[in-house]
Write a protein that holds these residues in place. Structure first.
Motif, PDB file in Angstrom:
ATOM      1  N   SER A 162     -22.948  60.020   2.295  1.00 34.59           N
ATOM      2  CA  SER A 162     -21.880  60.604   3.120  1.00 34.59           C
ATOM      3  C   SER A 162     -21.591  62.055   2.754  1.00 34.59           C
ATOM      4  O   SER A 162     -20.567  62.592   3.175  1.00 34.59           O
ATOM      5  CB  SER A 162     -20.603  59.769   2.963  1.00 34.59           C
ATOM      6  OG  SER A 162     -20.214  59.699   1.604  1.00 34.59           O
ATOM      7  N   ALA A 163     -22.476  62.669   1.971  1.00 35.72           N
ATOM      8  CA  ALA A 163     -22.225  64.050   1.564  1.00 35.72           C
ATOM      9  C   ALA A 163     -22.388  64.991   2.755  1.00 35.72           C
ATOM     10  O   ALA A 163     -23.253  64.807   3.612  1.00 35.72           O
ATOM     11  CB  ALA A 163     -23.184  64.450   0.445  1.00 35.72           C
ATOM     12  N   HIS A 164     -21.548  66.001   2.822  1.00 35.60           N
ATOM     13  CA  HIS A 164     -21.626  67.004   3.870  1.00 35.60           C
ATOM     14  C   HIS A 164     -21.159  68.340   3.323  1.00 35.60           C
ATOM     15  O   HIS A 164     -20.411  68.408   2.348  1.00 35.60           O
ATOM     16  CB  HIS A 164     -20.776  66.605   5.075  1.00 35.60           C
ATOM     17  CG  HIS A 164     -19.308  66.477   4.770  1.00 35.60           C
ATOM     18  ND1 HIS A 164     -18.776  65.331   4.208  1.00 35.60           N
ATOM     19  CD2 HIS A 164     -18.269  67.338   4.910  1.00 35.60           C
ATOM     20  CE1 HIS A 164     -17.471  65.495   4.032  1.00 35.60           C
ATOM     21  NE2 HIS A 164     -17.149  66.706   4.433  1.00 35.60           N
ATOM     22  N   TRP A 165     -21.588  69.394   3.960  1.00 36.19           N
ATOM     23  CA  TRP A 165     -21.227  70.732   3.529  1.00 36.19           C
ATOM     24  C   TRP A 165     -19.792  71.029   3.961  1.00 36.19           C
ATOM     25  O   TRP A 165     -19.485  71.017   5.145  1.00 36.19           O
ATOM     26  CB  TRP A 165     -22.179  71.755   4.136  1.00 36.19           C
ATOM     27  CG  TRP A 165     -22.082  73.112   3.508  1.00 36.19           C
ATOM     28  CD1 TRP A 165     -21.340  74.156   3.947  1.00 36.19           C
ATOM     29  CD2 TRP A 165     -22.747  73.560   2.323  1.00 36.19           C
ATOM     30  NE1 TRP A 165     -21.493  75.233   3.115  1.00 36.19           N
ATOM     31  CE2 TRP A 165     -22.354  74.903   2.112  1.00 36.19           C
ATOM     32  CE3 TRP A 165     -23.617  72.961   1.422  1.00 36.19           C
ATOM     33  CZ2 TRP A 165     -22.823  75.653   1.041  1.00 36.19           C
ATOM     34  CZ3 TRP A 165     -24.077  73.699   0.358  1.00 36.19           C
ATOM     35  CH2 TRP A 165     -23.685  75.021   0.178  1.00 36.19           C
ATOM     36  N   PRO A 166     -18.886  71.272   3.024  1.00 34.63           N
ATOM     37  CA  PRO A 166     -17.496  71.539   3.409  1.00 34.63           C
ATOM     38  C   PRO A 166     -17.372  72.840   4.193  1.00 34.63           C
ATOM     39  O   PRO A 166     -17.804  73.899   3.732  1.00 34.63           O
ATOM     40  CB  PRO A 166     -16.769  71.625   2.057  1.00 34.63           C
ATOM     41  CG  PRO A 166     -17.834  71.937   1.058  1.00 34.63           C
ATOM     42  CD  PRO A 166     -19.098  71.327   1.561  1.00 34.63           C
ATOM     43  N   LYS A 167     -16.792  72.746   5.386  1.00 37.30           N
ATOM     44  CA  LYS A 167     -16.722  73.910   6.272  1.00 37.30           C
ATOM     45  C   LYS A 167     -15.523  74.804   5.975  1.00 37.30           C
ATOM     46  O   LYS A 167     -15.625  76.030   6.019  1.00 37.30           O
ATOM     47  CB  LYS A 167     -16.666  73.444   7.740  1.00 37.30           C
ATOM     48  CG  LYS A 167     -17.896  72.654   8.177  1.00 37.30           C
ATOM     49  CD  LYS A 167     -17.767  72.218   9.619  1.00 37.30           C
ATOM     50  CE  LYS A 167     -19.003  71.428  10.052  1.00 37.30           C
ATOM     51  NZ  LYS A 167     -18.899  70.971  11.468  1.00 37.30           N
ATOM     52  N   ASN A 168     -14.399  74.197   5.693  1.00 33.59           N
ATOM     53  CA  ASN A 168     -13.170  74.971   5.546  1.00 33.59           C
ATOM     54  C   ASN A 168     -12.668  75.002   4.108  1.00 33.59           C
ATOM     55  O   ASN A 168     -11.467  75.160   3.872  1.00 33.59           O
ATOM     56  CB  ASN A 168     -12.076  74.395   6.460  1.00 33.59           C
ATOM     57  CG  ASN A 168     -12.485  74.417   7.927  1.00 33.59           C
ATOM     58  OD1 ASN A 168     -13.087  75.385   8.391  1.00 33.59           O
ATOM     59  ND2 ASN A 168     -12.166  73.356   8.649  1.00 33.59           N
ATOM     60  N   ALA A 169     -13.574  74.837   3.158  1.00 39.77           N
ATOM     61  CA  ALA A 169     -13.162  74.842   1.759  1.00 39.77           C
ATOM     62  C   ALA A 169     -12.754  76.251   1.330  1.00 39.77           C
ATOM     63  O   ALA A 169     -13.414  77.239   1.685  1.00 39.77           O
ATOM     64  CB  ALA A 169     -14.294  74.336   0.868  1.00 39.77           C
ATOM     65  N   ALA A 170     -11.672  76.336   0.599  1.00 35.03           N
ATOM     66  CA  ALA A 170     -11.185  77.629   0.122  1.00 35.03           C
ATOM     67  C   ALA A 170     -12.124  78.180  -0.946  1.00 35.03           C
ATOM     68  O   ALA A 170     -12.800  77.419  -1.651  1.00 35.03           O
ATOM     69  CB  ALA A 170      -9.777  77.479  -0.437  1.00 35.03           C
ATOM     70  N   PRO A 171     -12.184  79.496  -1.085  1.00 26.62           N
ATOM     71  CA  PRO A 171     -13.035  80.084  -2.140  1.00 26.62           C
ATOM     72  C   PRO A 171     -12.679  79.571  -3.533  1.00 26.62           C
ATOM     73  O   PRO A 171     -13.558  79.427  -4.391  1.00 26.62           O
ATOM     74  CB  PRO A 171     -12.772  81.588  -1.999  1.00 26.62           C
ATOM     75  CG  PRO A 171     -12.358  81.763  -0.574  1.00 26.62           C
ATOM     76  CD  PRO A 171     -11.588  80.534  -0.223  1.00 26.62           C
TER      77      PRO A 171
END
Length: 337
Positions: free
Chosen positions: A180-189
């Motif tokens: 279920s891993a996915h690239w976080p789109k809105n992750a903060a720096p």
């Protein structure tokens, strides 16, 4: 050839490819696991194929068991004392993850591992209980084939069992996370920076564990940090890395494993790996369950607030701003609807 037959052959072809992929992963991980052998050639402190086998059954279904059998046979055919012994060990290596899969299904295990009961089921049913089959079958086969003396049976059995159990506890959660891993789109720096810092800190702990000082305990703050901040997605890979570093140190007899006999090193290593895996899985599951409960409470409070607001608005329209009923066009009081 009809369309239905082509579709059937296509599905069969995909199934065969998946079975071959499971066999290849099993064999490749077995080869990597044997590099860190401490007792005999078939017994290691961490046996990754058990985690790969159980994760394959959970993710793909029980029909991939021939891939486990094929991979186990290829991994043991060059190590076993005889072909019948290899076949018996292969049967045990196949039945163990199948039993674990069946026990987890009976317990209502969820692959997301977002509940504390899922972590407990994986630990006590998938790892500790299911792997009794492979350890007993394999050690008994070696004893009957003359590969073990009577006094070496229980030490070999204990290492076999803990190695298989550690494979489930350390490797299977990582594979379930990757599903279920996915690239976080809105992750903060800052989130990215924290994740990178965790990776760097884990690598530094690995270097410290391989040094002369007995500092294995430095891995536990990292496991707690990963579980609280990243839940299973961070705790599972962190536990795998910490356990791998400890196994490498034990194999080379460095750090806390220097100057001790094999039995002492095995007890220390398996106690550390077991504690690290239990800490990571239980804490990550507990934090995830807490977060989900908090979200449900927040959703319920939002729905309740919206309901109260609608009720209040309806009463306001019915009674008017000064508590008087609305008037009809002739000046009479209008009954609320």
């Amino acid at each position: 050839m009809t369309v239905a037959r082509r579709e059937w052959l296509g599905r069969r072809g995909v199934a065969v490819l998946k079975i071959c992929a499971v066999a290849a992963l099993y064999y490749g991980s077995a080869t990597a696991g044997l590099i860190q052998q401490l007792v005999r050639s078939q017994v290691t402190p961490l046996w990754p194929p058990t985690g790969i086998a159980l994760a394959s059954l959970l993710l793909l279904g029980p029909w991939v068991w021939p891939g486990i059998t094929l991979g186990a046979f290829l991994a043991n055919v060059s190590l076993g004392p005889s072909i019948p012994a290899v076949l018996a060990i292969t049967a045990g290596n196949t039945l163990a993850p199948v039993c674990s899969y069946w026990l987890l299904r009976r317990a209502g295990f969820r692959k997301e591992m977002d509940r504390l009961r899922d972590a407990l089921a994986l630990i006590f049913l998938g790892a500790f209980t299911g792997m009794l089959v492979s350890a007993t079958t394999g050690t008994g086969t070696l004893a009957l084939a003359g590969g073990l003396s009577a006094g070496a049976f229980w030490p070999t059995w204990s290492v076999w069992w803990t190695g298989d159990a550690m494979g489930v506890l350390v490797v299977a959660p990582v594979l379930l996370v990757l599903r279920s891993a996915h690239w976080p789109k809105n992750a903060a720096p800052s989130r990215w920076a924290e994740g990178l810092l965790l990776v760097v800190a884990t690598a530094c702990v690995g270097l410290v564990e391989a040094g002369p000082a007995p500092l294995l305990f430095l891995g536990f703050p990292l496991l707690i940090w990963a579980a609280f901040r990243f839940q299973l997605a961070g705790a599972a890979p962190c536990a795998l890395a910490v356990s791998t570093f400890a196994i490498i140190a034990a194999t080379h007899r460095t750090g806390p494993f220097a100057g001790h006999d094999l039995l002492t090193n095995m007890i220390t290593l398996q106690a550390f790996n077991g504690s690290a895996s239990l800490t990571a899985l239980l804490l990550a599951a507990a934090v995830t369950e807490r977060n989900e409960t908090r979200k449900e409470i927040e959703r319920a409070c939002t729905q309740l607030a919206e309901m109260v607001a609608r009720i209040a608005a309806g009463e306001y329209r019915a009674t008017g701003p000064h508590g008087e009923g609305e008037k009809d066009e002739n000046g009479g009081a209008r009954r609320p609807a």
